[in-house]
Write a protein that holds these residues in place. Structure first.
Motif, PDB file in Angstrom:
ATOM      1  N   LYS A  84       0.523  -1.155  -0.071  1.00 21.22           N
ATOM      2  CA  LYS A  84      -0.158  -0.035   0.001  1.00 21.22           C
ATOM      3  C   LYS A  84       0.846   1.374   0.004  1.00 21.22           C
ATOM      4  O   LYS A  84       0.163   2.395  -0.186  1.00 21.22           O
ATOM      5  N   SER A  85       2.033   1.293   0.310  1.00 23.14           N
ATOM      6  CA  SER A  85       3.067   2.478   0.320  1.00 23.14           C
ATOM      7  C   SER A  85       3.628   2.659  -0.977  1.00 23.14           C
ATOM      8  O   SER A  85       3.487   1.506  -1.740  1.00 23.14           O
ATOM      9  N   PRO A  86       3.574   3.875  -1.371  1.00 20.85           N
ATOM     10  CA  PRO A  86       4.205   4.200  -2.562  1.00 20.85           C
ATOM     11  C   PRO A  86       5.653   3.597  -2.721  1.00 20.85           C
ATOM     12  O   PRO A  86       5.976   3.357  -4.080  1.00 20.85           O
ATOM     13  N   LEU A  87       6.413   3.546  -1.602  1.00 15.96           N
ATOM     14  CA  LEU A  87       7.583   2.747  -1.838  1.00 15.96           C
ATOM     15  C   LEU A  87       7.751   1.253  -2.326  1.00 15.96           C
ATOM     16  O   LEU A  87       8.460   0.939  -3.258  1.00 15.96           O
ATOM     17  N   GLU A  88       6.722   0.706  -1.760  1.00 13.51           N
ATOM     18  CA  GLU A  88       6.471  -0.716  -2.258  1.00 13.51           C
ATOM     19  C   GLU A  88       6.015  -0.773  -3.663  1.00 13.51           C
ATOM     20  O   GLU A  88       6.596  -1.549  -4.353  1.00 13.51           O
ATOM     21  N   THR A  89       5.306   0.099  -3.880  1.00 12.94           N
ATOM     22  CA  THR A  89       4.831   0.187  -5.277  1.00 12.94           C
ATOM     23  C   THR A  89       5.730   0.490  -6.269  1.00 12.94           C
ATOM     24  O   THR A  89       5.957   0.037  -7.328  1.00 12.94           O
ATOM     25  N   LEU A  90       6.832   1.374  -5.894  1.00 14.02           N
ATOM     26  CA  LEU A  90       7.858   1.840  -6.836  1.00 14.02           C
ATOM     27  C   LEU A  90       8.811   0.741  -7.070  1.00 14.02           C
ATOM     28  O   LEU A  90       9.114   0.377  -8.120  1.00 14.02           O
ATOM     29  N   LEU A  91       9.084  -0.115  -6.063  1.00 16.88           N
ATOM     30  CA  LEU A  91      10.031  -1.111  -6.207  1.00 16.88           C
ATOM     31  C   LEU A  91       9.332  -2.396  -6.939  1.00 16.88           C
ATOM     32  O   LEU A  91      10.205  -2.709  -7.973  1.00 16.88           O
ATOM     33  N   VAL A  92       8.195  -2.635  -6.817  1.00 21.96           N
ATOM     34  CA  VAL A  92       7.612  -3.566  -7.679  1.00 21.96           C
ATOM     35  C   VAL A  92       7.208  -3.301  -8.992  1.00 21.96           C
ATOM     36  O   VAL A  92       7.654  -4.157  -9.950  1.00 21.96           O
ATOM     37  N   LEU A 112       4.324  -3.411 -26.645  1.00 22.91           N
ATOM     38  CA  LEU A 112       3.307  -2.950 -25.971  1.00 22.91           C
ATOM     39  C   LEU A 112       3.440  -3.720 -24.425  1.00 22.91           C
ATOM     40  O   LEU A 112       2.595  -2.870 -23.514  1.00 22.91           O
ATOM     41  N   ALA A 113       4.212  -4.408 -23.936  1.00 26.09           N
ATOM     42  CA  ALA A 113       4.043  -5.175 -22.593  1.00 26.09           C
ATOM     43  C   ALA A 113       4.425  -4.218 -21.489  1.00 26.09           C
ATOM     44  O   ALA A 113       3.804  -4.055 -20.733  1.00 26.09           O
ATOM     45  N   PRO A 114       5.265  -3.131 -21.766  1.00 29.39           N
ATOM     46  CA  PRO A 114       5.696  -2.161 -20.535  1.00 29.39           C
ATOM     47  C   PRO A 114       4.588  -1.199 -20.494  1.00 29.39           C
ATOM     48  O   PRO A 114       4.167  -0.866 -19.305  1.00 29.39           O
ATOM     49  N   VAL A 115       3.820  -0.694 -21.487  1.00 31.08           N
ATOM     50  CA  VAL A 115       2.903   0.025 -21.476  1.00 31.08           C
ATOM     51  C   VAL A 115       1.532  -0.678 -20.765  1.00 31.08           C
ATOM     52  O   VAL A 115       0.997   0.143 -19.576  1.00 31.08           O
ATOM     53  N   THR A 116       1.526  -1.617 -21.021  1.00 38.59           N
ATOM     54  CA  THR A 116       0.275  -2.628 -20.467  1.00 38.59           C
ATOM     55  C   THR A 116       0.579  -2.939 -18.732  1.00 38.59           C
ATOM     56  O   THR A 116      -0.136  -2.700 -17.976  1.00 38.59           O
ATOM     57  N   VAL A 117       2.033  -3.096 -18.572  1.00 38.17           N
ATOM     58  CA  VAL A 117       2.182  -3.117 -17.223  1.00 38.17           C
ATOM     59  C   VAL A 117       1.875  -2.017 -16.297  1.00 38.17           C
ATOM     60  O   VAL A 117       1.205  -2.056 -15.309  1.00 38.17           O
ATOM     61  N   VAL A 118       2.181  -0.571 -16.967  1.00 40.57           N
ATOM     62  CA  VAL A 118       1.907   0.460 -15.986  1.00 40.57           C
ATOM     63  C   VAL A 118       0.278   0.834 -16.105  1.00 40.57           C
ATOM     64  O   VAL A 118       0.047   1.270 -14.965  1.00 40.57           O
ATOM     65  N   ILE A 119      -0.293   0.354 -17.125  1.00 37.62           N
ATOM     66  CA  ILE A 119      -1.697   0.507 -17.004  1.00 37.62           C
ATOM     67  C   ILE A 119      -2.375  -0.306 -16.060  1.00 37.62           C
ATOM     68  O   ILE A 119      -3.286   0.161 -15.257  1.00 37.62           O
ATOM     69  N   VAL A 120      -1.908  -1.625 -16.051  1.00 40.20           N
ATOM     70  CA  VAL A 120      -2.553  -2.371 -14.848  1.00 40.20           C
ATOM     71  C   VAL A 120      -2.199  -1.987 -13.603  1.00 40.20           C
ATOM     72  O   VAL A 120      -3.039  -2.008 -12.636  1.00 40.20           O
ATOM     73  N   MET A 121      -1.007  -1.772 -13.297  1.00 48.05           N
ATOM     74  CA  MET A 121      -0.477  -1.550 -11.891  1.00 48.05           C
ATOM     75  C   MET A 121      -1.079  -0.082 -11.446  1.00 48.05           C
ATOM     76  O   MET A 121      -1.142   0.223 -10.434  1.00 48.05           O
ATOM     77  N   LEU A 122      -1.192   0.895 -12.285  1.00 49.80           N
ATOM     78  CA  LEU A 122      -1.326   2.224 -11.900  1.00 49.80           C
ATOM     79  C   LEU A 122      -2.591   2.805 -12.253  1.00 49.80           C
ATOM     80  O   LEU A 122      -3.062   3.869 -11.616  1.00 49.80           O
ATOM     81  N   ALA A 123      -3.465   2.334 -13.279  1.00 52.07           N
ATOM     82  CA  ALA A 123      -4.548   2.912 -13.608  1.00 52.07           C
ATOM     83  C   ALA A 123      -5.608   2.612 -12.636  1.00 52.07           C
ATOM     84  O   ALA A 123      -6.192   1.238 -12.226  1.00 52.07           O
ATOM     85  N   HIS A 124      -6.066   3.352 -11.943  1.00 57.01           N
ATOM     86  CA  HIS A 124      -7.405   3.277 -10.596  1.00 57.01           C
ATOM     87  C   HIS A 124      -7.021   2.448  -9.752  1.00 57.01           C
ATOM     88  O   HIS A 124      -7.788   1.261  -9.648  1.00 57.01           O
ATOM     89  N   PRO A 125      -5.731   2.237  -9.110  1.00 53.57           N
ATOM     90  CA  PRO A 125      -5.598   1.533  -8.248  1.00 53.57           C
ATOM     91  C   PRO A 125      -6.447   1.205  -7.061  1.00 53.57           C
ATOM     92  O   PRO A 125      -7.227   2.456  -6.516  1.00 53.57           O
ATOM     93  N   GLY A 126      -6.907   0.198  -6.623  1.00 53.92           N
ATOM     94  CA  GLY A 126      -7.662  -0.164  -5.541  1.00 53.92           C
ATOM     95  C   GLY A 126      -9.280  -0.200  -5.900  1.00 53.92           C
ATOM     96  O   GLY A 126     -10.012  -0.843  -5.319  1.00 53.92           O
ATOM     97  N   ASP A 127      -9.396   0.115  -7.115  1.00 59.92           N
ATOM     98  CA  ASP A 127     -10.820   0.122  -7.616  1.00 59.92           C
ATOM     99  C   ASP A 127     -11.314  -1.543  -7.828  1.00 59.92           C
ATOM    100  O   ASP A 127     -12.677  -1.622  -7.681  1.00 59.92           O
ATOM    101  N   VAL A 128     -10.529  -1.924  -8.655  1.00 63.02           N
ATOM    102  CA  VAL A 128     -10.853  -3.444  -9.021  1.00 63.02           C
ATOM    103  C   VAL A 128      -9.581  -4.141  -8.510  1.00 63.02           C
ATOM    104  O   VAL A 128      -8.630  -3.891  -8.481  1.00 63.02           O
TER     105      VAL A 128
END
Length: 361
Positions: A84-92, A112-128
């Protein structure tokens, strides 16, 4: 007016615009129907998949599917491991991006893999849930890919072969000009290095573009979108002719000695002129124009080159080259050899083109 307009936007451009527009509209309606949370990804994919040819469309669809799938898997794993911390998210995120970027560096299919990683991990975190976010992204890309590919196949489809042949034709026409300039240089008519560089550059670019279209043709063959005979020998034939012209040009900056030039001028001119005419005829055939006298031009070129060979052999047997300098002899025999190779390559090219176009060689 019509010719000017065709230079600004050709019929092929209008076809591509129509396919892309229909693909985007259909995908948008389907995304709304299925209530996809980020339907714009599906629409964007559909528009991007629609390319100038079927082969290019298939390649883009496969690349986007592979990149999205790989990025989705890595992104979901990263999202589930991130704290849940920004630091842990940054490392992963750093580890996940490194893995996806390494895949993209190894193969462009995963770009397209790096773009998809960013979208999945950072787009609307916690919503789904992360797995649901990744699955939704894959579904959106898949929908757009399928619709885009179907539009490319069903709506005024363009075969890659039709895009490849004009580049081969351009290379042949430029090669014919190089051949004529080389003959002029050998016979003392002068030669402009800047013109040679321009023609060589144009032939090189045309053949490079033909190679790219050949990749698209093979993608169509792999996807069972065409049963076309492999046209690679046509591209190779055009390239061999260009190389033969280069061989002749290497010694064309210094004219043949006047006595030798006078003895071979007629047969050398006849041979190069006939070869240029045959190249131009094959170029017309590659451009889809009817050429009724292709066999006649081939026979004329073969006879003219044979006459050049016989003339040089006759002069050599008579001792006419006894007092001739080494540079002139090298240039002359290189020119004869280049003409012989061109004749052989033109015969082979015509046979392979007939096979691809479904005619008897």
């Amino acid at each position: 007016m019509r010719d000017r307009l065709s230079k600004v936007i050709a019929l092929a451009h209008l076809k591509l615009a129509l396919r892309a527009t229909i693909a985007g509209i259909v995908t948008y309606l389907l995304a709304e129907q299925f209530a996809l949370p980020n339907g714009y990804w599906a629409v964007l994919t559909a528009v991007l998949v629609v390319q100038a040819t079927l082969g290019a469309s298939l390649s883009v669809a496969i690349d986007r599917a592979l990149g999205t799938l790989a990025g989705g898997v890595v992104g979901v794993a990263g999202a589930m491991l991130a704290g849940k911390s920004p630091l842990e998210t940054l490392l992963v995120l750093s580890v996940a991006l490194f893995i996806a970027a390494a895949l993209a560096a190894r193969s462009t299919s995963f770009k397209l893999a790096p773009v998809t990683v960013v979208i999945v991990m950072l787009a609307h975190p916690g919503d789904v849930a992360p797995w649901l976010s990744g699955l939704t992204r894959v579904a959106e890309i898949a929908l757009g890919g399928v619709v885009g590919l179907l539009c490319a196949i069903l709506i005024l489809p363009e075969r890659a072969l039709g895009k490849m042949f004009p580049y081969c034709a351009k290379a042949l026409r430029l090669t014919a000009q190089l051949l004529d300039l080389g003959r002029g240089g050998l016979l003392g008519q002068g030669i402009d290095p800047s013109v040679i560089d321009r023609l060589n550059g144009g032939a090189r670019l045309a053949l490079r573009a033909a190679d790219l279209r050949l990749v698209e043709v093979r993608a169509e063959q792999a996807g069972r979108l065409t049963t076309q005979t492999d046209p690679a020998p046509v591209v190779r034939g055009a390239r061999r002719l260009w190389h033969s012209a280069i061989i002749l040009l290497r010694n064309a900056d210094r004219p043949l000695d006047e006595p030798v030039a006078g003895l071979v001028s007629a047969t050398l001119t006849a041979a190069t002129t006939a070869l240029s005419a045959q190249m131009s005829a094959i170029a017309d055939r590659l451009d889809g124009q009817p050429v009724a006298d292709l066999a006649t031009r081939a026979d004329a070129a073969s006879a003219a080159v044979a006459a050049l060979e016989a003339r040089v052999e006759e002069l050599n047997a008579q001792g006419a080259f006894g007092a001739v300098g080494a540079e002139t002899l090298t240039a002359l025999f290189s020119a004869v050899s280049a003409c012989v190779h061109m004749r052989e390559n033109l015969e082979e090219l015509a046979a392979r083109l007939a096979e691809v176009q479904g005619e008897a060689p």
